[in-house]
Scaffold this motif. Structure first.
Motif, PDB file in Angstrom:
ATOM      1  N   ASP A  60       7.631  15.027 -76.321  1.00 57.73           N
ATOM      2  CA  ASP A  60       8.885  15.203 -77.046  1.00 57.73           C
ATOM      3  C   ASP A  60       8.674  16.111 -78.258  1.00 57.73           C
ATOM      4  O   ASP A  60       9.463  17.028 -78.496  1.00 57.73           O
ATOM      5  CB  ASP A  60       9.435  13.849 -77.493  1.00 57.73           C
ATOM      6  CG  ASP A  60      10.785  13.977 -78.166  1.00 57.73           C
ATOM      7  OD1 ASP A  60      11.696  14.597 -77.569  1.00 57.73           O
ATOM      8  OD2 ASP A  60      10.929  13.470 -79.298  1.00 57.73           O
ATOM      9  N   SER A  61       7.587  15.894 -78.989  1.00 52.13           N
ATOM     10  CA  SER A  61       7.285  16.748 -80.142  1.00 52.13           C
ATOM     11  C   SER A  61       6.992  18.171 -79.696  1.00 52.13           C
ATOM     12  O   SER A  61       7.445  19.135 -80.322  1.00 52.13           O
ATOM     13  CB  SER A  61       6.083  16.205 -80.905  1.00 52.13           C
ATOM     14  OG  SER A  61       6.377  14.941 -81.419  1.00 52.13           O
ATOM     15  N   ARG A  64      10.268  19.902 -78.783  1.00 52.33           N
ATOM     16  CA  ARG A  64      11.019  20.283 -79.990  1.00 52.33           C
ATOM     17  C   ARG A  64      10.391  21.506 -80.657  1.00 52.33           C
ATOM     18  O   ARG A  64      11.105  22.375 -81.156  1.00 52.33           O
ATOM     19  CB  ARG A  64      11.078  19.115 -80.969  1.00 52.33           C
ATOM     20  CG  ARG A  64      11.959  18.001 -80.478  1.00 52.33           C
ATOM     21  CD  ARG A  64      11.859  16.805 -81.413  1.00 52.33           C
ATOM     22  NE  ARG A  64      12.494  15.656 -80.828  1.00 52.33           N
ATOM     23  CZ  ARG A  64      13.485  15.008 -81.406  1.00 52.33           C
ATOM     24  NH1 ARG A  64      13.914  15.359 -82.585  1.00 52.33           N
ATOM     25  NH2 ARG A  64      14.019  13.961 -80.805  1.00 52.33           N
TER      26      ARG A  64
END
Length: 70
Positions: A60-61, A64
């Motif tokens: 997820d990081s 992003r």
């Protein structure tokens, strides 16, 4: 026919999918990784483990970060 197509798309190893810039091989590896992650996550939830959460948070990081660059 389907077998021949899958053999052509699927890379022979992990690095081979990235070297020739073969988009279909990269997509195939991403799909296989996603299926594997779903299986691991389901198995860990059934047994009360939460180790897959770390990998999900890392991806997820990373996602992003890529979106910021784009």
């Amino acid at each position: 026919l389907v077998h021949d197509l899958l053999v052509k798309i699927g890379p022979t190893n992990f690095v081979d999918g990235f070297l020739p810039n073969d988009v279909l091989a990269i997509v195939a590896m991403a799909i296989m990784f996603g299926i594997g992650m779903r299986h691991v996550a389901r198995h860990e939830r059934e047994h009360g483990h939460e180790g897959h959460r770390l990998i999900e948070q890392l991806f997820d990081s990373w996602y992003r970060l890529v979106m910021v660059f784009l």
